[in-house]
Design a protein around this motif. Sequence first.
Motif, PDB file in Angstrom:
ATOM      1  N   PHE A  13      61.212   4.010  38.592  1.00 13.29           N
ATOM      2  CA  PHE A  13      62.060   5.203  37.911  1.00 13.29           C
ATOM      3  C   PHE A  13      62.102   5.993  39.102  1.00 13.29           C
ATOM      4  O   PHE A  13      61.534   6.150  40.219  1.00 13.29           O
ATOM      5  CB  PHE A  13      61.484   5.611  36.783  1.00 13.29           C
ATOM      6  N   ASP A  14      62.876   7.071  38.776  1.00 16.30           N
ATOM      7  CA  ASP A  14      63.336   8.221  39.992  1.00 16.30           C
ATOM      8  C   ASP A  14      62.594   9.522  39.459  1.00 16.30           C
ATOM      9  O   ASP A  14      63.537  10.031  38.488  1.00 16.30           O
ATOM     10  CB  ASP A  14      64.400   8.111  40.237  1.00 16.30           C
ATOM     11  N   ASP A  15      61.642  10.177  39.892  1.00 17.28           N
ATOM     12  CA  ASP A  15      61.416  11.567  39.305  1.00 17.28           C
ATOM     13  C   ASP A  15      60.536  11.478  38.148  1.00 17.28           C
ATOM     14  O   ASP A  15      60.808  12.443  37.235  1.00 17.28           O
ATOM     15  CB  ASP A  15      62.382  12.626  39.514  1.00 17.28           C
ATOM     16  N   ALA A  16      59.986  10.597  37.680  1.00 17.94           N
ATOM     17  CA  ALA A  16      59.368  10.575  36.318  1.00 17.94           C
ATOM     18  C   ALA A  16      57.954  10.753  36.442  1.00 17.94           C
ATOM     19  O   ALA A  16      57.141  10.398  37.283  1.00 17.94           O
ATOM     20  CB  ALA A  16      59.325   8.824  35.897  1.00 17.94           C
ATOM     21  N   TYR A 192      67.854   5.086  37.918  1.00 20.74           N
ATOM     22  CA  TYR A 192      68.170   6.574  38.337  1.00 20.74           C
ATOM     23  C   TYR A 192      67.489   7.452  37.474  1.00 20.74           C
ATOM     24  O   TYR A 192      66.951   8.752  37.984  1.00 20.74           O
ATOM     25  CB  TYR A 192      69.727   6.759  38.273  1.00 20.74           C
ATOM     26  N   SER A 193      67.092   7.350  36.226  1.00 20.95           N
ATOM     27  CA  SER A 193      66.450   8.071  35.284  1.00 20.95           C
ATOM     28  C   SER A 193      65.147   8.139  35.793  1.00 20.95           C
ATOM     29  O   SER A 193      64.286   7.414  36.357  1.00 20.95           O
ATOM     30  CB  SER A 193      66.391   7.519  33.746  1.00 20.95           C
ATOM     31  N   PRO A 194      64.457   9.503  35.514  1.00 19.95           N
ATOM     32  CA  PRO A 194      65.202  10.659  35.063  1.00 19.95           C
ATOM     33  C   PRO A 194      65.705  11.669  35.838  1.00 19.95           C
ATOM     34  O   PRO A 194      65.339  12.951  35.604  1.00 19.95           O
ATOM     35  CB  PRO A 194      64.076  11.215  34.135  1.00 19.95           C
ATOM     36  N   ASN A 251      66.550  18.305  28.265  1.00 24.15           N
ATOM     37  CA  ASN A 251      67.309  17.301  29.188  1.00 24.15           C
ATOM     38  C   ASN A 251      66.366  16.274  29.918  1.00 24.15           C
ATOM     39  O   ASN A 251      66.822  15.122  30.026  1.00 24.15           O
ATOM     40  CB  ASN A 251      67.904  18.307  30.271  1.00 24.15           C
ATOM     41  N   TYR A 252      65.217  16.643  30.248  1.00 21.44           N
ATOM     42  CA  TYR A 252      64.659  16.051  31.191  1.00 21.44           C
ATOM     43  C   TYR A 252      64.010  14.759  29.944  1.00 21.44           C
ATOM     44  O   TYR A 252      64.005  13.698  30.403  1.00 21.44           O
ATOM     45  CB  TYR A 252      63.273  16.624  31.622  1.00 21.44           C
ATOM     46  N   HIS A 290      57.645  18.953  37.843  1.00 19.30           N
ATOM     47  CA  HIS A 290      57.179  20.093  37.226  1.00 19.30           C
ATOM     48  C   HIS A 290      58.142  20.317  36.178  1.00 19.30           C
ATOM     49  O   HIS A 290      59.276  20.224  36.135  1.00 19.30           O
ATOM     50  CB  HIS A 290      56.910  21.104  38.178  1.00 19.30           C
ATOM     51  N   LEU A 291      57.617  20.927  34.834  1.00 19.34           N
ATOM     52  CA  LEU A 291      58.481  21.309  33.807  1.00 19.34           C
ATOM     53  C   LEU A 291      58.547  22.614  33.298  1.00 19.34           C
ATOM     54  O   LEU A 291      58.503  23.093  32.141  1.00 19.34           O
ATOM     55  CB  LEU A 291      58.306  20.337  32.701  1.00 19.34           C
TER      56      LEU A 291
END
Length: 436
Positions: A13-16, A192-194, A251-252, A290-291
């Motif tokens: 995954f990417d940026d999970a 690609y997600s997320p 969205n994330y 980070h969220l």
Amino acid sequence: MAKRQKNVLLVSFDDAFSFWHYKTIFGAALKTPNLDRICASSTAFHAAYCQSPLCGPSRASFMSGRTPHQTQVFGNKTSVFETVAPEEMWSYRLKANGYFCSSGGKVHHGFKPLDPPVHEVLYSDHRKGFRIDVTLRESIAQSRSGGSGGGVSTTDPKDDGYYHDAQAAASFVEFIEGYDGDAPFYREVGFYSPHSPFITPHRFKEMYRLNDFHMPESWKKGFQNCAYSEATVRKNFGLDNLRKWKKSVRNYFSAVSHGDHHLGTVWDALKASPHAENTMVVILTDHGHHLGERHRFGKSTLWEQSALVPFIIHDPARPEARVVSDPVALLDVGPTILDCLDLPPLEQTAGRSLRQVVEGGPADPERAVPTFNPIGSAIRKGPYRFIRYQDGSTELYDIAADWWQQELLGPSHPAHDAMAAAHRACCEAYYAPAYA
């Protein structure tokens, strides 16, 4: 007849973020049914850490088995293949030992297929390119609901196949349904997600009600960190607009659920195939995310939420749920796969094989696992996270008691000196200077 060598499926995954920690932390229930059912028959490493909190350096590291200071890849503009030969990737060892190696999306950095000379060294089949979900054509029916990334969604189900992840999953299904070679296979699936801008079919946004999201009460007391990181780590997200934060997290979350949906397609296809009982599955990401905490919506820092990653290994010979809470590293991916396949180990790697852990043995509760970025380095050891920045300043947090790292423990804390010594030793073992 001799037993056939295990196949390997690597899913990236990417940026999970480390999804286990976010199941209900914001009130809304994070929906990852496919990751959940895979974990029900796999080993899940709940304290796995990337060696760089940025896509390119992290992928260069875990695919080569080398630290960022060995690869000399510290940013996204440098390709690992400028500094490390493709023959030095651990996956090349599989090809050199008779594996049929097949690409399928972003595993090495970049969404485009690798350059032909590199691809031909690493893979046995053709190059594959899938759509990058950065923008939507005006002709595609779409909506915007706001928040980070814009809240863009496709609204017509006929466009569900438009996405990178849909195409990557379909490519795997085609592969697994058609592969009948004599050689064992190594197959990559890169999602690609997320990754931002979190574009999904609209139904994935609809999975989450905006009013179900709530900021943790503890955020109100603020976040302590040293003066150096306060001045150096860029803040990029305001918390004064609660509705925008809710939309951004939705969205994330929707992007995570979208990726999980396509992971389910891959998993079901594998388990319906003749290769189900002989294929080891490794699921990971490049770094966390980070969220909103610390006024950050993104990656690149040395704090826990950016360094912590999901890491899962499924061994069909041991289909039990197991949670490992002791720290491990993404550098362990290559050594573990090679060991599980009874292939020679990597040289010049600080990574460790986790084979005995996957087979039910103990992990190492005393291990220190590092993360590096251009302004410093950090380790996770026991219940603590210790960070040292280039100016020599330090941050110490008790992750067990303070997961968001809101209370800075100073040099007088009883654990500080021991953690500083562990940090120095870890940097030496990982070929890095102790100050960075």
